[in-house]
Write an enzyme that holds these catalytic residues in place. Sequence first.
Site, PDB file in Angstrom:
ATOM      1  N   GLY A 166       5.357   0.758  -8.823  1.00 53.54           N
ATOM      2  CA  GLY A 166       4.826   1.614  -7.769  1.00 53.54           C
ATOM      3  C   GLY A 166       5.929   2.304  -7.002  1.00 53.54           C
ATOM      4  O   GLY A 166       7.111   2.004  -7.169  1.00 53.54           O
ATOM      5  N   GLY A 220       8.152   3.321  -3.682  1.00 55.90           N
ATOM      6  CA  GLY A 220       8.615   2.631  -2.483  1.00 55.90           C
ATOM      7  C   GLY A 220       9.834   1.772  -2.728  1.00 55.90           C
ATOM      8  O   GLY A 220      10.231   1.519  -3.858  1.00 55.90           O
ATOM      9  N   GLU A 222       4.057   6.011 -13.195  1.00 54.66           N
ATOM     10  CA  GLU A 222       3.716   7.303 -12.613  1.00 54.66           C
ATOM     11  C   GLU A 222       4.971   7.957 -12.053  1.00 54.66           C
ATOM     12  O   GLU A 222       5.337   9.053 -12.419  1.00 54.66           O
ATOM     13  CB  GLU A 222       2.595   7.180 -11.578  1.00 54.66           C
ATOM     14  CG  GLU A 222       2.772   6.022 -10.608  1.00 54.66           C
ATOM     15  CD  GLU A 222       1.611   5.853  -9.646  1.00 54.66           C
ATOM     16  OE1 GLU A 222       0.469   6.214  -9.966  1.00 54.66           O
ATOM     17  OE2 GLU A 222       1.850   5.329  -8.545  1.00 54.66           O
ATOM     18  N   GLY A 256      -1.746   4.912  -7.504  1.00 55.20           N
ATOM     19  CA  GLY A 256      -2.084   4.511  -8.867  1.00 55.20           C
ATOM     20  C   GLY A 256      -2.216   3.013  -9.028  1.00 55.20           C
ATOM     21  O   GLY A 256      -2.509   2.530 -10.123  1.00 55.20           O
ATOM     22  N   LYS A 260       7.548  -7.500  10.770  1.00 54.91           N
ATOM     23  CA  LYS A 260       7.675  -7.425  12.247  1.00 54.91           C
ATOM     24  C   LYS A 260       8.347  -8.677  12.825  1.00 54.91           C
ATOM     25  O   LYS A 260       7.754  -9.389  13.661  1.00 54.91           O
ATOM     26  CB  LYS A 260       6.294  -7.216  12.902  1.00 54.91           C
ATOM     27  CG  LYS A 260       5.565  -5.957  12.430  1.00 54.91           C
ATOM     28  CD  LYS A 260       5.982  -4.727  13.179  1.00 54.91           C
ATOM     29  CE  LYS A 260       5.289  -3.480  12.622  1.00 54.91           C
ATOM     30  NZ  LYS A 260       5.914  -2.232  13.042  1.00 54.91           N
TER      31      LYS A 260
END
Lengths: 509, 509
Positions: B265, B267, B290, B384, B404
């Site tokens: 993916g 990122g 992708e 995707g 966080k």
Amino acid sequence: MFTKRLRNKLIQERLVTAQEAASWIQDGMTLGLSGFTQAGDAKAVPRALVERVKETGEKLKVNVYTGASLGSEVDGIMAEAGIINRRLPFQAEKRMRSKINNADITYVDQHLSHTAEMVRAGTIGAIDVAIVEAVAITEDGSIIPTTSVGNSSIFVEYAKEVIVELNMAQPLSLEGVHDVYDAGPQIERQPIPLTSVEQRIGTPAIQVPLEKIKGVVVTEEKDTSSSIVQPDEETAIMAGHLIEFLRGEVKAGRLPNTLAPLQSGIGSVANAVFHGFLASEFTDLEVYSEVLQDAVFDLLDAGKIRFASGCSIILSQEKGERVFSNFESYKDRLVLRPQEISNHPEIIRRLGLIAINTALEVDIYGNVNSTHVMGTHMMNGIGGSGDFARNARLGIFVTKSIAKNGNISSVVPFISHVDHTEHDVDVIVTEQGIADLRGLSPRERARAIIDNCAHPDYRPQLRAYFEEACTRGGQTPHVMEKAFSWHIRYQQEGTMLENIATEKKAAHV
Amino acid sequence: MFTKRLRNKLIQERLVTAQEAASWIQDGMTLGLSGFTQAGDAKAVPRALVERVKETGEKLKVNVYTGASLGSEVDGIMAEAGIINRRLPFQAEKRMRSKINNADITYVDQHLSHTAEMVRAGTIGAIDVAIVEAVAITEDGSIIPTTSVGNSSIFVEYAKEVIVELNMAQPLSLEGVHDVYDAGPQIERQPIPLTSVEQRIGTPAIQVPLEKIKGVVVTEEKDTSSSIVQPDEETAIMAGHLIEFLRGEVKAGRLPNTLAPLQSGIGSVANAVFHGFLASEFTDLEVYSEVLQDAVFDLLDAGKIRFASGCSIILSQEKGERVFSNFESYKDRLVLRPQEISNHPEIIRRLGLIAINTALEVDIYGNVNSTHVMGTHMMNGIGGSGDFARNARLGIFVTKSIAKNGNISSVVPFISHVDHTEHDVDVIVTEQGIADLRGLSPRERARAIIDNCAHPDYRPQLRAYFEEACTRGGQTPHVMEKAFSWHIRYQQEGTMLENIATEKKAAHV
């Protein structure tokens, strides 16, 4: 006596009793059983195994892998006898459900097209013994299945040993209806050549090396009939909504007059909705589904369906008697395939199916729960609904808007378990109406679902929730503190209705 | 001057300025823009449209359909200018995200392989104008895309008019890297013949009738570089877990030495995990993904990847300069396809991909949230990940166990939004470890995830929840009143940690 059905001489010498076959099964084994939606399930050997364990009192646990659900008198008695360790990929039996929800049986709820890949890849362990029902064994020892193909071919291929239940009560005219195709391992796999519902791409029988068949048990027992509930007023209305919607699609040029191959999930509601095509103007329909229920045969009888491809045939007693006494007349309009092929994403996407499946509950954004009651307790399993909804041209879910005398709303703020996400749900149908969600954002979906699908008694509550959620913003507004409040209210007060719950509380105080 | 890139004489006469092209766009239109993960996006015309609206003050709203996210200076300024009505199927821009979460933009978050089908079927309206970036227009008027194919070919096919942005800053050496294939309408569709990652099944350019190209705008502007964060200690540990797992699969005979085609993916985390293959023993790897990010090119440079198939190339500035100045040397090891093909279930299942995607949060049963912060606010979109996870051989999700400063646990009792159900999630990886969920029941999954993936600070809380839930029974035990309590606590107290929240409360009192 059996030569008409048991045509291989070598295998004729391997006839055994169910008791003897069951004696080969040992503690810790993994069994691959034929059977899909009660159809074509292995019957005698599992039952003999249960009897053996009852008699001897031995501690025996086996893993039971199947096509889908077995008949009640197989899944039910195995569950009751406590002999199942792990069960996959689907079941639909009361006693088994209870054991699953008590964590006495380890249940793995899978997409029905996925199990074959996992057997091939070896990720769910090896199959020790395949036990598959047959109408006949051919001259070369190939196995001709009965009323379902399910995962039988992959179990037979990967099992160390195979036991065949030769069921004399299953009509020999089933021979020729099956099309067994093996997709093969994923490395160097070729395209599946299927491009139309009636196409045959495989063989009429499950091929198996002769030496692998350890024994043949002769049985004579019909499948459990389906206990399908006949269409009622509400399901007839739902069918009407769906057909009106499809009519609109044809009018808009998005579907041809003959629609697209239809898939329908198991159960009374899906069957009833399918039944609605009987009174419609549509003809030359095609079916590419997993289970072929009564409605498919009614539509074949009425000349509405041109051809039906499935993975199993499960009928009510009355319909079953009529269909199987005259099966030859259906055979050129039917094919039964392995569930890997009937539910294969490649074919579902290529053919552009219209997939109609049943929801347990839906939320205002169009997510669907197909499996878990109140978020925790398994009903049956996801079955093929995910295979179909994700890859179909139209992912349609049907449900009555309320249940339990109106104390449960099938449309809730946040479903308690998610099986199908908003991305896979195109259309929702209840007796109230239809929500066409295609191309809509979550907020648009919420308005469409509340206005068209929710029961009027619940619309004010749903609107209040949605409006409060919108004040907090977001793509998919929610009031997280209240997201499951409807389910909690039902568990505590016996109803999801706010006013009644409040009144009850007041009365109680 | 442009004849090297604009090779058709008729079309040479259609050169226009971006302003003129933008003047053709009218209120209410639907635009189909090239662009996938910031790569190969239409840039000049959308920007000229924004400028026009700013100058004239006219009220103009258009629907913007794309491949995936556009560069910030396209998606961002369109959002800011308030000219977008409906946006699909993906975005990843701060200003747009804010407008979406305020319901100022209607955002439809789709599986990236689905948009082309919807354009074909006409279910998301007609495309008025396609605006696609090109490195060249051929002698016969075909369009050669730049750094992405995305949905460009389907937009060009179905649009009433086409505007081409001929981008001189995109290297002409991209010519030949594309493979444009049209699956065609679902009725009478043939199998997609792709059986290996390097196979070419289409044409190197997007074919279009000459008369459909209304204008060509010459531009010279690079793609927005990716702002990818380099691998850190934790992502390196995650990569280590994943590679150790894959090593085990090879050892067990479930994967060959060269593994299976890899998908990753978009990122930083997914890129970093991919990066981990650099130091591994694996070679001759294949990619069928992708987006091709930095790590893919690092692996190509190192000779680790044999061939990479993608839909777009998005690189950091430094990597981009090196790759594109020497693109010829990569061309025989790369292909760019339409996203319908790069993300197609048929191919993903056939090739048996190993799919690695990023989770925002996971729950103890292995359901995954990829999109919504605290259940309501859209981050980017599902992209995707659903196409891949559902149909892959291995659906792997990666996430750091906390966020966080430890106030958010990425492993929660019940995820606040479901994008991937337990049925599609095979493996979860955090810096704490890896949970192999294949063939496990929900209760087994919970133990594996809590023990291996959750942060130690949160394990006692998760175990307490799970144990309380188990006392209530069920296949997927939950305490519905507490299911979202972690999210609510974070919103009210700024932390999901029970003790800290309690202490804060105590101090407050």
